[in-house]
Design a protein around this motif. Structure first.
Motif, PDB file in Angstrom:
ATOM      1  N   VAL A  70      -2.932   8.635   4.499  1.00  0.00           N
ATOM      2  CA  VAL A  70      -3.144   7.385   4.262  1.00  0.00           C
ATOM      3  C   VAL A  70      -1.725   6.580   4.235  1.00  0.00           C
ATOM      4  CG1 VAL A  70      -3.827   6.047   2.009  1.00  0.00           C
ATOM      5  CG2 VAL A  70      -4.871   8.427   2.533  1.00  0.00           C
ATOM      6  N   ASN A  71      -1.956   5.682   4.812  1.00  0.00           N
ATOM      7  CA  ASN A  71      -0.761   4.780   5.011  1.00  0.00           C
ATOM      8  C   ASN A  71       0.410   5.276   5.669  1.00  0.00           C
ATOM      9  OD1 ASN A  71      -2.310   2.386   4.272  1.00  0.00           O
ATOM     10  ND2 ASN A  71      -1.694   2.943   2.157  1.00  0.00           N
TER      11      ASN A  71
ATOM     12  N   ASN B 213     -10.730  11.243   4.470  1.00  0.00           N
ATOM     13  CA  ASN B 213     -11.186  12.198   3.361  1.00  0.00           C
ATOM     14  C   ASN B 213     -11.106  11.452   2.119  1.00  0.00           C
ATOM     15  OD1 ASN B 213     -11.340  14.084   5.292  1.00  0.00           O
ATOM     16  ND2 ASN B 213      -9.585  15.220   4.944  1.00  0.00           N
ATOM     17  N   PHE B 214      -9.861  10.667   2.037  1.00  0.00           N
ATOM     18  CA  PHE B 214      -9.868   9.963   1.027  1.00  0.00           C
ATOM     19  C   PHE B 214     -10.935   8.927   0.768  1.00  0.00           C
ATOM     20  CE2 PHE B 214      -7.405   5.875  -0.805  1.00  0.00           C
ATOM     21  CZ  PHE B 214      -7.977   6.027  -1.882  1.00  0.00           C
TER      22      PHE B 214
ATOM     23  N   ILE C 132       0.694   8.189   1.192  1.00  0.00           N
ATOM     24  CA  ILE C 132       0.253   9.511   0.681  1.00  0.00           C
ATOM     25  C   ILE C 132       0.422  10.687   1.478  1.00  0.00           C
ATOM     26  CG2 ILE C 132      -1.492  10.433  -0.799  1.00  0.00           C
ATOM     27  CD1 ILE C 132      -2.069   7.958  -2.012  1.00  0.00           C
ATOM     28  N   ALA C 133       1.441  11.171   1.364  1.00  0.00           N
ATOM     29  CA  ALA C 133       1.532  12.422   2.335  1.00  0.00           C
ATOM     30  C   ALA C 133       0.344  13.512   2.382  1.00  0.00           C
ATOM     31  CB  ALA C 133       3.072  13.103   2.054  1.00  0.00           C
ATOM     32  N   GLY C 134      -0.037  13.906   3.317  1.00  0.00           N
ATOM     33  CA  GLY C 134      -1.004  15.163   3.523  1.00  0.00           C
ATOM     34  C   GLY C 134      -2.304  14.755   2.964  1.00  0.00           C
ATOM     35  N   VAL C 135      -2.573  13.430   2.404  1.00  0.00           N
ATOM     36  CA  VAL C 135      -4.080  13.100   2.218  1.00  0.00           C
ATOM     37  C   VAL C 135      -4.611  12.151   3.474  1.00  0.00           C
ATOM     38  CG1 VAL C 135      -5.642  11.789   0.714  1.00  0.00           C
ATOM     39  CG2 VAL C 135      -3.461  13.247  -0.077  1.00  0.00           C
TER      40      VAL C 135
ATOM     41  N   PRO D 126       0.786  -1.055   0.025  1.00  0.00           N
ATOM     42  CA  PRO D 126      -0.165   0.118  -0.082  1.00  0.00           C
ATOM     43  C   PRO D 126       0.849   1.176  -0.012  1.00  0.00           C
ATOM     44  CG  PRO D 126      -0.736  -1.680   1.351  1.00  0.00           C
ATOM     45  CD  PRO D 126       0.664  -2.180   1.034  1.00  0.00           C
ATOM     46  N   VAL D 127       0.406   2.357  -0.695  1.00  0.00           N
ATOM     47  CA  VAL D 127       1.352   3.364  -1.036  1.00  0.00           C
ATOM     48  C   VAL D 127       1.083   4.476  -0.005  1.00  0.00           C
ATOM     49  CG1 VAL D 127       1.945   5.223  -2.539  1.00  0.00           C
ATOM     50  CG2 VAL D 127       1.100   3.019  -3.604  1.00  0.00           C
TER      51      VAL D 127
ATOM     52  N   ALA E 276     -14.117  10.313  -0.227  1.00  0.00           N
ATOM     53  CA  ALA E 276     -14.076  10.757  -1.609  1.00  0.00           C
ATOM     54  C   ALA E 276     -14.223   9.545  -2.871  1.00  0.00           C
ATOM     55  CB  ALA E 276     -12.986  11.453  -2.112  1.00  0.00           C
ATOM     56  N   ALA E 277     -13.675   8.588  -2.468  1.00  0.00           N
ATOM     57  CA  ALA E 277     -13.515   7.230  -3.177  1.00  0.00           C
ATOM     58  C   ALA E 277     -15.059   6.594  -3.165  1.00  0.00           C
ATOM     59  CB  ALA E 277     -12.508   6.291  -2.656  1.00  0.00           C
TER      60      ALA E 277
ATOM     61  N   ASN F 245      -5.759  -1.502   6.729  1.00  0.00           N
ATOM     62  CA  ASN F 245      -6.425  -0.541   6.221  1.00  0.00           C
ATOM     63  C   ASN F 245      -6.755  -0.859   5.030  1.00  0.00           C
ATOM     64  OD1 ASN F 245      -6.925   2.466   6.323  1.00  0.00           O
ATOM     65  ND2 ASN F 245      -5.158   2.659   4.896  1.00  0.00           N
TER      66      ASN F 245
END
Lengths: 442, 249
Positions: free
Chosen positions: B144-145, B99-100, B92-95, B89-90, B103-104, B156
């Motif tokens: 995220v992660n 919230n992600f 993702i800074a700042g997200v 899993p990647v 949105a998904a 997650n």
């Protein structure tokens, strides 16, 4: 790219039309500024501090000193947080009494015109004015000093705590297509144990062409805390050259949050001198460079005393064929043991045509210190984009989310909520336009 | 109607052919385990099905509920109900994770013509789904992660799956690097989602996971093709004998 400096006759005859009057020491100071500027001239790319930022073209523009302009009230519309309850509005370098709102401040706190302070509180102003903005090697600080007339003055007596953010709005503009230059000057003196949030905005009508040459000085007293926000939303045709000088004392806290959204050629210098034990300093910045714009941030954190911490995060988003420069100098003096300094600089390049020159510069003379720095320049992470897309977001949504995430760290530092919201909205509106152009080119 | 039909799939990554004519048929309600030695192409299959841009399909066809899956962008596949739990899993800074996810989830609901969830409805759903996987509030509020432990990342992923409620879920080595407690949590999360309408493709190197997520079918991948298929007992046979006998066979 190398150009020869043409020291004589810069700005046509503008230098001969310097302001006059005021106390004797001020007249002397102006004269010294003018003499120093005449000697230094406009810096060229052969000057190490200006290697990547060519401003020599400025000298051949026949600027006129800024005069009063019409419709100043309307000019405030559409810019971030210009409706702040406490605001000092300075139009083309002159304090505007009708537009300013400085009532309801705690006893002894002053927010107002620098010209008035020069007249009414000459002793306080004289003690601080020009003490930080040394112009020995700074052409533009010398130029600003030569033209000192008015600006903003903020004074916090010992123990004063100001809850309402103090917004200083510098409006630049020219009537009838004149090319004007303005030399805004800000002086903030914060007494011991005082606390305030101070916002400086620089705004101008979108297509007007002018030159803002600003100098700000901030003195933070013992155990005082000053959060400073600079919101630069100049015309996209404007030159904006500015230096912010801060001086901290024992256990004082200073934070600077610099947001660059406007200007065609932009140079921000931030110089913080940590001159008391136990001080803490944050320098954050977020800039958007697009089109053919140039954004240059030069920061200096001077650890002069032991047990001080500094934290610096500068982030840039670059599109078009824009260029950016980041130079982050950290000096740790021999005396400044137990210094803890951390610097991060990151830039996101949205196009192949955008470039950045970045340089950390650590000068450490003490032996028991912790200093870290890191720079990362790059495009959006394709793995991250795929991850978001694999959960259902379109390419555009994924990209926007990543860019927002990139900017979030700096935006979150803004402790004035309406300001942060307005900044976010403006930043992402401008970004949306830039990204639409990127998409067209794909 | 079948959920997924993979016919003669050839996939190239970095100029090298990894899958060389793979066939797979998955019906709703089924759990298929894909096993095989390292480098056999297990993860390539998962990534090709999810539309990873670095995996190029050079031949063959994939039908998802009768429609051409390969013609869809990765995000369209996701909104149509294909989910992949990433092997890595990647971060993702700042997200922010929550919230992600919102949105998904709303991207999918919009795509399906369903009303989008507001903050309250979303929160309620999150509360409900986070219990089983022991997702703490802090994991939702963090990026995220970012800074997640290996186990947190995998949990997650399954949590994302639980919220997005896909029709077809592909788990790409979700068990790798997990201790037994984390493995049990992840398996419980998957088992809670098993239903007659939903199918799973579980890519794994180890039989251990299949003690907890019991498959209907086990396929052995070798040299870019499925070389052997069977029931859950095939996994035990592989565990006992290793992969060596497959190639020899």
């Amino acid at each position: 790219m190398t150009q020869v400096a043409e020291k004589p006759s810069v700005f046509g005859t503008a230098l001969d039309r310097r302001p006059q009057g005021g106390p004797r020491w001020l007249e002397d100071l102006r004269a010294r500024g003018a003499a120093r500027f005449a000697a230094l001239g406009i810096p060229t790319v052969r000057d190490e501090e200006w290697r990547f930022t060519n401003v020599t073209a400025l000298g051949s523009i026949d600027f006129v000193p800024a005069e009063q302009i019409s419709g100043a009230a309307e000019r405030l519309h559409g810019f971030a947080y210009t409706d702040a309850p406490v605001r000092a509005v300075i139009v083309n370098g002159r304090f505007d009494t009708t537009l300013s709102r400085t009532k309801g401040l705690p006893p002894g706190v002053q927010v107002g015109s620098l010209a008035a302070a020069l007249r009414d509180q000459a002793d306080i102003v004289q003690r601080y004015f020009g003490q930080l903005a040394d112009f020995t090697n700074r052409s533009f600080a010398a130029l600003n000093t030569a033209f000192v007339q008015d600006g903003a003055f903020v004074y916090l007596p010992d123990g004063a705590v100001v809850d309402a953010p103090i917004h200083i709005v510098y409006v630049a503009g020219a009537d009838g297509g004149l090319k004007v230059m303005a030399h805004p000057r800000t002086l903030v003196v914060a007494g011991a144990n005082s606390q305030a949030r101070i916002i400086e905005s620089y705004i101008g009508a979108p297509d007007e062409s002018y030159f803002t040459n600003a100098v700000s000085e901030i003195f933070v007293g013992d155990n005082a805390g000053i959060d400073h926000y600079k919101i630069q939303e100049e015309s996209l045709e404007a030159y904006h050259i500015a230096s912010l000088h801060a001086h901290t004392s024992r256990n004082s806290r200073f934070s600077s949050h610099s947001f660059t959204l406007g200007g065609r050629v932009v140079r921000n210098d931030v110089v913080a001198i940590l001159d008391g034990e136990g001080g803490d300093c944050t320098l954050n910045g977020l800039y958007l460079a697009d089109r053919e714009r140039l954004v240059d941030n030069h920061t200096t954190i001077d650890h002069a005393k032991p047990h001080c911490g500094s934290h610096e995060v500068y982030k840039g988003i670059l599109g078009g064929t824009s260029r950016a420069v980041f130079n982050g100098k950290i000096i740790v003096r021999q005396d400044a043991q137990k210094t803890d300094a951390k610097q991060t600089n990151r830039a996101l390049l949205l196009t192949d045509g955008a470039t950045i020159n970045t340089k950390p510069q650590l000068e450490i003379f003490a032996d028991d210190v912790k200093c870290t720095h890191g720079a990362a320049i790059g495009q959006l992470d394709e793995d991250a984009i795929f991850y978001l897309r694999a959960r259902g977001l379109t390419y555009g949504e994924a990209r926007d989310m990543l860019i927002h995430g990139f900017a979030a760290q700096v935006l979150e530092g803004v402790q004035v909520e309406p300001l942060r919201e307005a900044l976010e909205a403006e930043l992402f509106e401008q970004l949306a336009k830039d990204l639409a152009e990127v998409d067209l080119a794909r | 109607m079948s959920m997924l039909d993979v016919k003669n799939l050839h996939v190239t990554a970095e100029g090298k052919e990894i899958l060389k004519g793979l066939d797979l048929h998955v019906n709703p309600g089924e759990v298929h385990a894909i096993m095989g030695p390292n480098g056999s192409g297990k993860s390539t299959l998962a990534r090709a099905l999810s539309g990873h841009p670095q995996y190029a399909v050079t031949e063959g066809e994939v039908l998802f509920e009768g429609r051409d899956l390969l013609a869809m962008d990765p995000d369209e596949r996701a909104r149509e109900g294909v989910f992949m739990a990433f092997q890595y899993p990647v971060e993702i800074a700042g997200v922010i994770n929550a919230n992600f996810l919102k949105a998904a989830l709303n991207a999918k609901r919009k795509h399906l013509g369903q009303p989008e969830f507001d903050a309250m409805e979303f929160l309620q759903l999150v509360r409900e789904k986070s219990k089983l996987l022991e997702i703490e509030d802090s994991m939702l509020k963090r990026a995220v992660n970012e800074g997640f432990s290996g186990g947190e990342k995998k949990r997650n992923e399954i949590f994302h799956m639980a919220l997005l409620e896909p029709k077809l879920a592909i788990l790409d080595e979700t068990d790798s690097g997990l201790d037994i407690d984390a493995l049990k949590l992840v398996a419980a999360g998957v088992n809670a989602m098993r239903s007659p309408d939903r199918a799973f493709i579980v890519v794994t190197h180890y039989q251990r996971l299949l003690n907890y997520i019991v498959p209907d079918f086990v396929h052995v991948l070798s040299g870019g093709r499925i070389v052997k298929s069977g029931g859950k007992e095939l996994a035990l046979e592989l565990e006992a004998k290793g992969y060596g006998w497959i190639d020899a066979a």
